[in-house]
Design a protein around this motif. Structure first.
Motif, PDB file in Angstrom:
ATOM      1  N   PHE A   1       0.782  -1.230   0.000  1.00 40.35           N
ATOM      2  CA  PHE A   1       0.000   0.000   0.000  1.00 40.35           C
ATOM      3  C   PHE A   1       0.822   1.292   0.000  1.00 40.35           C
ATOM      4  N   PRO A   2       1.843   1.418   0.860  1.00 39.26           N
ATOM      5  CA  PRO A   2       2.534   2.720   0.899  1.00 39.26           C
ATOM      6  C   PRO A   2       3.112   3.162  -0.455  1.00 39.26           C
ATOM      7  N   LYS A   3       3.686   2.229  -1.202  1.00 37.55           N
ATOM      8  CA  LYS A   3       4.343   2.609  -2.458  1.00 37.55           C
ATOM      9  C   LYS A   3       3.438   2.463  -3.675  1.00 37.55           C
ATOM     10  N   HIS A   4       2.465   1.589  -3.609  1.00 39.89           N
ATOM     11  CA  HIS A   4       1.603   1.295  -4.763  1.00 39.89           C
ATOM     12  C   HIS A   4       0.137   1.396  -4.353  1.00 39.89           C
ATOM     13  N   GLN A   5      -0.302   2.604  -4.026  1.00 37.66           N
ATOM     14  CA  GLN A   5      -1.642   2.782  -3.468  1.00 37.66           C
ATOM     15  C   GLN A   5      -2.757   2.309  -4.397  1.00 37.66           C
ATOM     16  N   ASN A   6      -2.689   2.684  -5.676  1.00 40.08           N
ATOM     17  CA  ASN A   6      -3.759   2.299  -6.611  1.00 40.08           C
ATOM     18  C   ASN A   6      -3.851   0.784  -6.768  1.00 40.08           C
ATOM     19  N   ALA A   7      -2.705   0.152  -6.992  1.00 37.02           N
ATOM     20  CA  ALA A   7      -2.680  -1.303  -7.155  1.00 37.02           C
ATOM     21  C   ALA A   7      -3.149  -1.997  -5.877  1.00 37.02           C
ATOM     22  N   ALA A   8      -2.688  -1.490  -4.737  1.00 37.57           N
ATOM     23  CA  ALA A   8      -3.062  -2.095  -3.457  1.00 37.57           C
ATOM     24  C   ALA A   8      -4.559  -1.967  -3.207  1.00 37.57           C
ATOM     25  N   MET A   9      -5.128  -0.798  -3.510  1.00 35.88           N
ATOM     26  CA  MET A   9      -6.575  -0.611  -3.316  1.00 35.88           C
ATOM     27  C   MET A   9      -7.370  -1.576  -4.204  1.00 35.88           C
ATOM     28  N   MET A  10      -6.918  -1.753  -5.426  1.00 41.51           N
ATOM     29  CA  MET A  10      -7.594  -2.697  -6.331  1.00 41.51           C
ATOM     30  C   MET A  10      -7.520  -4.115  -5.778  1.00 41.51           C
TER      31      MET A  10
ATOM     32  N   ASN B   1     -29.394 -14.932  -5.435  1.00 37.69           N
ATOM     33  CA  ASN B   1     -28.044 -14.795  -4.875  1.00 37.69           C
ATOM     34  C   ASN B   1     -26.964 -15.205  -5.875  1.00 37.69           C
ATOM     35  N   VAL B   2     -27.248 -16.198  -6.706  1.00 32.30           N
ATOM     36  CA  VAL B   2     -26.255 -16.647  -7.672  1.00 32.30           C
ATOM     37  C   VAL B   2     -25.929 -15.526  -8.666  1.00 32.30           C
ATOM     38  N   ASP B   3     -26.917 -14.685  -8.992  1.00 29.70           N
ATOM     39  CA  ASP B   3     -26.664 -13.572  -9.906  1.00 29.70           C
ATOM     40  C   ASP B   3     -25.809 -12.495  -9.241  1.00 29.70           C
ATOM     41  N   ILE B   4     -26.098 -12.207  -7.973  1.00 26.78           N
ATOM     42  CA  ILE B   4     -25.288 -11.240  -7.214  1.00 26.78           C
ATOM     43  C   ILE B   4     -23.858 -11.768  -7.101  1.00 26.78           C
ATOM     44  N   PHE B   5     -23.738 -13.066  -6.816  1.00 25.56           N
ATOM     45  CA  PHE B   5     -22.441 -13.745  -6.721  1.00 25.56           C
ATOM     46  C   PHE B   5     -21.631 -13.538  -8.003  1.00 25.56           C
ATOM     47  N   HIS B   6     -22.264 -13.785  -9.169  1.00 28.64           N
ATOM     48  CA  HIS B   6     -21.559 -13.648 -10.449  1.00 28.64           C
ATOM     49  C   HIS B   6     -21.119 -12.211 -10.701  1.00 28.64           C
ATOM     50  N   VAL B   7     -21.994 -11.255 -10.419  1.00 31.95           N
ATOM     51  CA  VAL B   7     -21.661  -9.844 -10.669  1.00 31.95           C
ATOM     52  C   VAL B   7     -20.534  -9.389  -9.745  1.00 31.95           C
ATOM     53  N   LEU B   8     -20.603  -9.770  -8.459  1.00 27.48           N
ATOM     54  CA  LEU B   8     -19.535  -9.404  -7.522  1.00 27.48           C
ATOM     55  C   LEU B   8     -18.200 -10.019  -7.939  1.00 27.48           C
ATOM     56  N   LEU B   9     -18.225 -11.271  -8.401  1.00 26.87           N
ATOM     57  CA  LEU B   9     -16.984 -11.908  -8.850  1.00 26.87           C
ATOM     58  C   LEU B   9     -16.429 -11.229 -10.085  1.00 26.87           C
ATOM     59  N   ALA B  10     -17.300 -10.785 -10.982  1.00 26.46           N
ATOM     60  CA  ALA B  10     -16.843 -10.083 -12.181  1.00 26.46           C
ATOM     61  C   ALA B  10     -16.121  -8.791 -11.792  1.00 26.46           C
ATOM     62  N   ILE B  11     -16.722  -8.033 -10.876  1.00 23.74           N
ATOM     63  CA  ILE B  11     -16.097  -6.788 -10.416  1.00 23.74           C
ATOM     64  C   ILE B  11     -14.789  -7.098  -9.676  1.00 23.74           C
ATOM     65  N   ALA B  12     -14.819  -8.137  -8.841  1.00 24.69           N
ATOM     66  CA  ALA B  12     -13.610  -8.549  -8.111  1.00 24.69           C
ATOM     67  C   ALA B  12     -12.497  -8.932  -9.078  1.00 24.69           C
ATOM     68  N   ASN B  13     -12.826  -9.685 -10.123  1.00 20.91           N
ATOM     69  CA  ASN B  13     -11.818 -10.096 -11.096  1.00 20.91           C
ATOM     70  C   ASN B  13     -11.220  -8.892 -11.812  1.00 20.91           C
ATOM     71  N   TYR B  14     -12.062  -7.931 -12.160  1.00 16.38           N
ATOM     72  CA  TYR B  14     -11.552  -6.715 -12.801  1.00 16.38           C
ATOM     73  C   TYR B  14     -10.565  -6.010 -11.862  1.00 16.38           C
ATOM     74  N   CYS B  15     -10.953  -5.853 -10.600  1.00 15.26           N
ATOM     75  CA  CYS B  15     -10.092  -5.178  -9.616  1.00 15.26           C
ATOM     76  C   CYS B  15      -8.781  -5.927  -9.409  1.00 15.26           C
ATOM     77  N   LEU B  16      -8.857  -7.237  -9.241  1.00 15.98           N
ATOM     78  CA  LEU B  16      -7.639  -8.034  -9.039  1.00 15.98           C
ATOM     79  C   LEU B  16      -6.734  -7.961 -10.261  1.00 15.98           C
ATOM     80  N   GLY B  17      -7.336  -8.024 -11.439  1.00 18.01           N
ATOM     81  CA  GLY B  17      -6.555  -7.910 -12.677  1.00 18.01           C
ATOM     82  C   GLY B  17      -5.834  -6.581 -12.767  1.00 18.01           C
ATOM     83  N   GLU B  18      -6.532  -5.498 -12.410  1.00 16.94           N
ATOM     84  CA  GLU B  18      -5.910  -4.172 -12.414  1.00 16.94           C
ATOM     85  C   GLU B  18      -4.785  -4.099 -11.386  1.00 16.94           C
TER      86      GLU B  18
END
Length: 195
Positions: free
Chosen positions: A137-146, A172-189
């Motif tokens: 986090f201290p040196k790579h704030q954007n990457a760490a936040m993602m 719930n399965v639809d919410i699960f899929h959408v949250l995982l999609a957003i999570a994957n985008y964030c982790l990828g970034e």
């Protein structure tokens, strides 16, 4: 056919495959780990969208990839963050890790079924992402936040929302899929910014 789940799984598949594609020309261990992990998750979700469209001819392959996604795809995302913050992974170790996780998946999915196994390895992977992101986090704030947002969404989707039941008007399965999609985008970034 479950139209909403077809659409949410398709969304997860497209996001995961697009994130994987961003790593296709990179050769570092974290990039290859991200490519393989997101691709496995994307293929699994793509097969899931076919399943929820009401086409069941690929169900055996779909079920295999769902398990592979949790037992190998998600841990590969954790491995990318592990490489950044704890210890560099050699190519030999990288492929040994993939082989070991694949064998453990086959053992705990088919030989001596242990349904909690994918939850445990996925949880470990997301804890690694969280700790790694906090360290960076201290040196790579954007990457760490993602990384932090991605891991929290992954944990929220898997442990709080799950795939059974409904929340208000939404499955719930639809919410699960959408949250995982957003999570994957964030982790990828996060991985992309740290590479």
């Amino acid at each position: 056919m479950v139209l909403s789940t077809f659409l949410s799984d398709l969304f997860l598949s497209l996001v995961s495959l697009l994130v994987a594609y961003r790593f296709i020309s990179k050769s570092s261990i974290p990039s290859r780990s991200a490519l393989y992990g997101f691709a496995i998750i994307g293929i699994s979700a793509g097969l899931g969208s076919i399943h929820f469209l009401g086409i069941h001819t690929l169900d055996t392959i779909y079920r295999f990839f769902v398990g592979l996604s949790g037992c190998l795809g998600v841990p590969l995302l954790g491995l990318a963050f592990f490489h950044f913050s704890f210890r560099s992974i050699s190519e030999k170790t990288f492929f040994l890790f993939i082989g070991l996780l694949f064998v453990l998946y086959l053992v705990f999915a088919y030989l001596t079924p242990l349904p909690i196994y994918s939850t445990v390895v996925g949880g470990i992977a997301m804890v690694i992402v969280l700790v790694s992101s906090i360290i960076r986090f201290p040196k790579h704030q954007n990457a760490a936040m993602m990384g932090i947002v991605g891991a929290v969404l992954f944990i929220l989707a898997g442990l709080v929302i799950g795939t059974k039941g409904e929340t208000g008007p939404f499955l719930n399965v639809d919410i699960f899929h959408v949250l995982l999609a957003i999570a994957n985008y964030c982790l990828g970034e996060g991985i992309r910014k740290l590479s």
